[in-house]
Design an enzyme around this catalytic site. Structure first.
Site, mmCIF file in Angstrom:
data_model
loop_
_atom_site.group_PDB
_atom_site.id
_atom_site.type_symbol
_atom_site.label_atom_id
_atom_site.label_comp_id
_atom_site.label_asym_id
_atom_site.label_seq_id
_atom_site.Cartn_x
_atom_site.Cartn_y
_atom_site.Cartn_z
ATOM 1 N N HIS A 61 3.104 -4.156 -8.987
ATOM 2 C CA HIS A 61 2.540 -4.707 -7.744
ATOM 3 C C HIS A 61 3.124 -4.006 -6.523
ATOM 4 O O HIS A 61 4.283 -4.201 -6.162
ATOM 5 C CB HIS A 61 2.839 -6.213 -7.657
ATOM 6 C CG HIS A 61 2.127 -6.896 -6.546
ATOM 7 N ND1 HIS A 61 1.227 -7.928 -6.742
ATOM 8 C CD2 HIS A 61 2.147 -6.698 -5.206
ATOM 9 C CE1 HIS A 61 0.748 -8.332 -5.584
ATOM 10 N NE2 HIS A 61 1.297 -7.602 -4.626
ATOM 11 N N HIS A 63 1.838 -2.141 -2.490
ATOM 12 C CA HIS A 63 0.785 -1.850 -1.503
ATOM 13 C C HIS A 63 1.055 -0.457 -0.931
ATOM 14 O O HIS A 63 1.776 -0.307 0.050
ATOM 15 C CB HIS A 63 0.787 -2.897 -0.384
ATOM 16 C CG HIS A 63 0.443 -4.266 -0.854
ATOM 17 N ND1 HIS A 63 -0.797 -4.830 -0.660
ATOM 18 C CD2 HIS A 63 1.173 -5.173 -1.552
ATOM 19 C CE1 HIS A 63 -0.818 -6.045 -1.208
ATOM 20 N NE2 HIS A 63 0.365 -6.271 -1.753
ATOM 21 N N GLN A 156 -7.579 -8.254 1.988
ATOM 22 C CA GLN A 156 -6.425 -8.784 2.724
ATOM 23 C C GLN A 156 -6.806 -9.909 3.696
ATOM 24 O O GLN A 156 -6.066 -10.868 3.871
ATOM 25 C CB GLN A 156 -5.759 -7.639 3.505
ATOM 26 C CG GLN A 156 -4.630 -8.044 4.433
ATOM 27 C CD GLN A 156 -3.355 -8.397 3.693
ATOM 28 O OE1 GLN A 156 -2.620 -7.540 3.251
ATOM 29 N NE2 GLN A 156 -3.095 -9.695 3.555
ATOM 30 N N HIS A 214 -3.692 -12.180 -5.461
ATOM 31 C CA HIS A 214 -2.567 -12.731 -4.703
ATOM 32 C C HIS A 214 -2.803 -14.239 -4.662
ATOM 33 O O HIS A 214 -3.709 -14.714 -3.972
ATOM 34 C CB HIS A 214 -2.551 -12.181 -3.282
ATOM 35 C CG HIS A 214 -1.979 -10.807 -3.153
ATOM 36 N ND1 HIS A 214 -2.560 -9.706 -3.723
ATOM 37 C CD2 HIS A 214 -0.858 -10.365 -2.507
ATOM 38 C CE1 HIS A 214 -1.822 -8.636 -3.439
ATOM 39 N NE2 HIS A 214 -0.785 -9.006 -2.714
ATOM 40 N N GLU A 217 0.568 -17.465 -2.404
ATOM 41 C CA GLU A 217 1.754 -16.826 -1.828
ATOM 42 C C GLU A 217 2.103 -17.552 -0.533
ATOM 43 O O GLU A 217 1.882 -17.058 0.581
ATOM 44 C CB GLU A 217 1.505 -15.325 -1.556
ATOM 45 C CG GLU A 217 2.788 -14.596 -1.166
ATOM 46 C CD GLU A 217 2.570 -13.145 -0.758
ATOM 47 O OE1 GLU A 217 1.418 -12.696 -0.735
ATOM 48 O OE2 GLU A 217 3.571 -12.476 -0.442
ATOM 49 N N ASP A 313 6.292 -4.686 -4.440
ATOM 50 C CA ASP A 313 5.368 -5.221 -3.432
ATOM 51 C C ASP A 313 5.283 -4.323 -2.189
ATOM 52 O O ASP A 313 4.218 -3.844 -1.848
ATOM 53 C CB ASP A 313 5.749 -6.651 -3.038
ATOM 54 C CG ASP A 313 4.584 -7.430 -2.417
ATOM 55 O OD1 ASP A 313 3.454 -6.897 -2.390
ATOM 56 O OD2 ASP A 313 4.799 -8.567 -1.974
HETATM 57 ZN ZN LIG Z 1 1.152 -8.070 -2.544
#
Ligand SMILES: [Zn+2]
Length: 418
Positions: A61, A63, A156, A214, A217, A313
């Site tokens: 995971h 980005h 996102q 996701h 979170e 992440d």
């Molecule tokens: Zn993430």
């Protein structure tokens, strides 16, 4: 067939307890033979001296589209997830494909030098230009000779955050994204969140893709999209192809609900990804004291036999200004934050950044040290998984597709005192 590369006296994880070592011969990009002693020679022979040889680290995971942008255009002063999303919204206004490619490849080289050869990255697909996705799909192609990259189409700003986002998601899948992403807890309403999960499963089936959401979170104990994801996985039968990332709210659920949920999760057989560096940093920000850890129930999920992997992440982005991409740092943080301090638990944290990650990514036969497998492996300056985490061991050799891709000398310490 003649071997091109021979590794002598390798400590494999399977023989960690006995201390017995093996020789590994590599030819034509594959592991040709593994035996206690191989009576052959090769142009390159490395004496591993009983140190740990593992399948590569798996970054499950990250980005990459936002990697290496910390401070652009401003620093995250509150340190929260939501200020991070605001800053990223400003930064991505002038995102270009070249900008994404340059930073992503830099980050991947950094990770490869630390022994990571399999990566799943999310790509923000909330912008009409789809620059992040197009950039990462180009990177996937550019690095394929030494790194396996999966790209998740990640909305996102929410699948229903604007009128165009759902169409952008579908376009991303047509362009070749490997997985459908989501962010149900960030949708405008709970109903939108539930609807987004159903849409994600519908698209994954239509285009035959993996799912990585996701999920929850947030510290809000009422954020309960994990049960929706699990129900969809049970009804569709897609469980092992589905991943719930973060699930930090699981750490805030009351125990009665958590116990009920755990039973549903065992039926669903999802994969889970915790990101302890980022979860411990972003969550709990609205608490005074006691302050929650904001990490999902890693130990309990693992004890229940579910597949849990760990991700980095973020690397120097609006959500986390630190990070070098080292998965041993992630495993070490998990040991602390998830209280995985038993010997088996420390070993499990190593597995969560290697074999468990491979399972999350559905790598199946492409991963692992066995005869006939692609020759992807790493040599650590350690004799065991415990020592690797203890010392955040240097990865001395990274072997990708049968070739030595990176070589790093451990730091040399010279004692000048008495
Ligand atoms: Zn993430």
């Amino acid at each position: 067939m003649n071997a091109s590369l021979l590794l002598r006296r390798c400590q494999l994880i399977a023989q960690e307890a006995s201390g017995q070592t093996v020789d590994i011969a590599i030819a034509a990009g594959q592991i040709m033979a593994i035996a206690p002693t191989l009576e052959i020679s090769a142009p390159i022979e490395l004496d591993i001296g009983g140190q740990l040889v593992s399948a590569p680290f798996v970054e499950s995971h990250i980005h990459l589209d936002s990697a290496l942008t910390a401070g652009q255009p401003r620093w995250n002063l509150s340190g929260t997830l939501f200020e991070g999303i605001e800053i990223w919204r400003d930064r991505k206004a002038d995102l270009t494909i070249e900008d994404v490619k340059t930073r992503a490849i830099q980050a991947l080289k950094q990770q490869a030098s630390l022994g990571v050869l399999f990566v799943r990255s999310h790509a923000d697909v909330s912008e009409p230009s789809l620059s992040a996705l197009k950039g990462l799909l180009a990177v996937r192609e550019a690095v394929k000779d030494w790194m396996t990259l999966q790209v998740v189409a990640f909305p996102q700003d929410g699948l229903y955050g604007s009128e165009t986002n759902a169409a952008l998601m579908e376009e991303s899948l047509k362009l070749g994204a490997d997985a459908v992403g989501g962010i149900p807890h960030y949708e405008l309403t709970r109903e939108d969140g539930v609807r987004s999960v159903h849409k994600i499963f519908e698209l994954a089936q239509k285009y035959d893709r993996l799912i990585d959401i996701h999920c929850d979170e947030i510290d809000d104990p009422q954020s309960r999209f994990l049960e929706v994801v699990a129900a969809c996985a049970i009804r569709s039968g897609l469980g092992p192809r589905v991943t719930a990332s973060h699930t930090t709210a699981f750490g805030s659920y009351n125990d009665a609900y958590a116990l009920k949920l755990m039973g549903i999760l065992q039926r669903a057989q999802l994969n889970f990804i915790a990101n302890p560096l980022i979860n411990i940093t972003l969550q709990g920000r609205t608490d005074t004291y006691p302050k929650r850890r904001g990490v999902t129930r890693v130990k309990e999920l693992w004890q229940s036999g579910l597949n849990v992997s760990l991700g980095h992440d973020c690397i120097q982005d609006p959500w986390y200004s630190l990070g070098t991409g080292n998965l041993l740092a992630v495993a070490e943080m998990a040991v602390h934050v998830c209280q995985m301090t038993g010997q088996d638990e420390i070993d499990a944290c190593f597995d969560m950044v290697t074999s468990h990650g491979a399972r999350t990514l559905n790598l199946q036969a492409d991963y692992g040290i066995a005869e006939g497998q692609p020759a992807n492996l790493i040599v650590l300056d350690a004799r065991s998984r415990y020592e690797a985490i203890l010392n955040r061991a240097t990865v001395k050799y990274v072997i990708s597709r049968g070739q030595v891709l990176v070589e790093t000398a451990p730091p040399a310490v010279t004692w000048h005192g008495e």
